[in-house]
Motif scaffolding. Structure first.
Motif, PDB file in Angstrom:
ATOM      1  N   ALA A 208       1.041  -1.174  -0.128  1.00 36.55           N
ATOM      2  CA  ALA A 208       0.091   0.104  -0.002  1.00 36.55           C
ATOM      3  C   ALA A 208       0.864   1.325   0.106  1.00 36.55           C
ATOM      4  O   ALA A 208       2.094   1.227   0.632  1.00 36.55           O
ATOM      5  N   ILE A 209       0.217   2.242  -0.601  1.00 35.19           N
ATOM      6  CA  ILE A 209       0.965   3.433  -0.496  1.00 35.19           C
ATOM      7  C   ILE A 209      -0.018   4.199   0.368  1.00 35.19           C
ATOM      8  O   ILE A 209      -1.096   4.668  -0.009  1.00 35.19           O
ATOM      9  N   VAL A 210       0.617   4.805   1.555  1.00 43.01           N
ATOM     10  CA  VAL A 210      -0.137   5.374   2.685  1.00 43.01           C
ATOM     11  C   VAL A 210      -0.070   7.036   2.466  1.00 43.01           C
ATOM     12  O   VAL A 210       1.320   7.284   2.922  1.00 43.01           O
ATOM     13  N   LYS A 211      -0.701   7.940   2.596  1.00 44.10           N
ATOM     14  CA  LYS A 211      -0.449   9.099   2.597  1.00 44.10           C
ATOM     15  C   LYS A 211      -1.180   9.560   3.835  1.00 44.10           C
ATOM     16  O   LYS A 211      -2.438   9.440   4.178  1.00 44.10           O
ATOM     17  N   THR A 212      -0.277  10.204   4.843  1.00 44.48           N
ATOM     18  CA  THR A 212      -0.811  10.901   5.966  1.00 44.48           C
ATOM     19  C   THR A 212      -0.395  12.328   6.015  1.00 44.48           C
ATOM     20  O   THR A 212       0.366  12.951   5.112  1.00 44.48           O
ATOM     21  N   GLU A 213      -0.536  12.984   7.413  1.00 43.48           N
ATOM     22  CA  GLU A 213      -0.291  14.255   7.251  1.00 43.48           C
ATOM     23  C   GLU A 213       1.400  14.517   7.206  1.00 43.48           C
ATOM     24  O   GLU A 213       1.786  15.684   6.952  1.00 43.48           O
TER      25      GLU A 213
ATOM     26  N   PHE B 176       4.213   7.046   2.355  1.00 43.44           N
ATOM     27  CA  PHE B 176       4.974   6.010   2.574  1.00 43.44           C
ATOM     28  C   PHE B 176       4.345   4.810   1.850  1.00 43.44           C
ATOM     29  O   PHE B 176       3.407   4.478   1.750  1.00 43.44           O
ATOM     30  N   PHE B 177       5.548   3.954   1.283  1.00 45.87           N
ATOM     31  CA  PHE B 177       5.301   2.805   0.488  1.00 45.87           C
ATOM     32  C   PHE B 177       5.556   1.824   1.305  1.00 45.87           C
ATOM     33  O   PHE B 177       6.821   1.580   1.633  1.00 45.87           O
TER      34      PHE B 177
END
Length: 146
Positions: free
Chosen positions: A86-91, A95-96
């Motif tokens: 997953a590619i996770v976008k946070t504030e 992150f991959f």
């Protein structure tokens, strides 16, 4: 963000690391063969130190080879939760969850490649868009997952 391109770039970076380690091992072996001397114990100590260095490099190379094998199982499919691939976008960033490779850039965007075994990946594991998680007393919200 094109996940297939990201996977390709990640694999290329790992291949570069593999080549570098193989070159270092080869050069260290060559210098080990060049350390012929009539100094007796010093010669043996020097050879042993070089052999330890070769062993250390080999361990690191094996770890990268494992990472490359692991990446073969990561498919460029969409994810709806924070998990392997997953590619996770946070504030705080993008992150991959794949292999521990650090920061890479694609399309002028910084992405941090992290292992599923890292504390950050474990903290966000299974979470979905809109969920929050906490790591080191810092809370982050998941903005998007690809």
């Amino acid at each position: 963000m094109d996940k297939a391109s990201l996977l390709t770039l990640t694999r290329e970076k790992l291949s570069e690391k593999i080549e570098n380690f193989e070159k270092l091992i080869s050069e260290t072996r060559a210098s080990s063969n060049d350390t012929k001397s009539s100094m007796g114990d010093k010669y043996e100590t020097g050879r042993e130190m070089l052999q330890q260095e070769i062993n250390n490099l080999q361990v690191q190379l094996n770890e990268i080879l494992k990472q490359k094998d692991f990446l073969k199982a990561v498919l460029p499919k969409p994810n709806d939760k924070a998990e392997k691939g997953a590619i996770v976008k946070t504030e705080k960033g993008l992150f991959f969850i794949s292999v521990s490779l650090g920061e890479i850039k694609i399309d002028n965007e910084k992405i941090i490649c992290i292992s599923p075994e890292s504390p950050l990946a474990k903290a966000m594991n299974g979470k979905q868009k809109g969920d929050t998680f906490s790591l080191n007393n810092m809370s982050q919200k998941i903005i998007e997952i690809e």
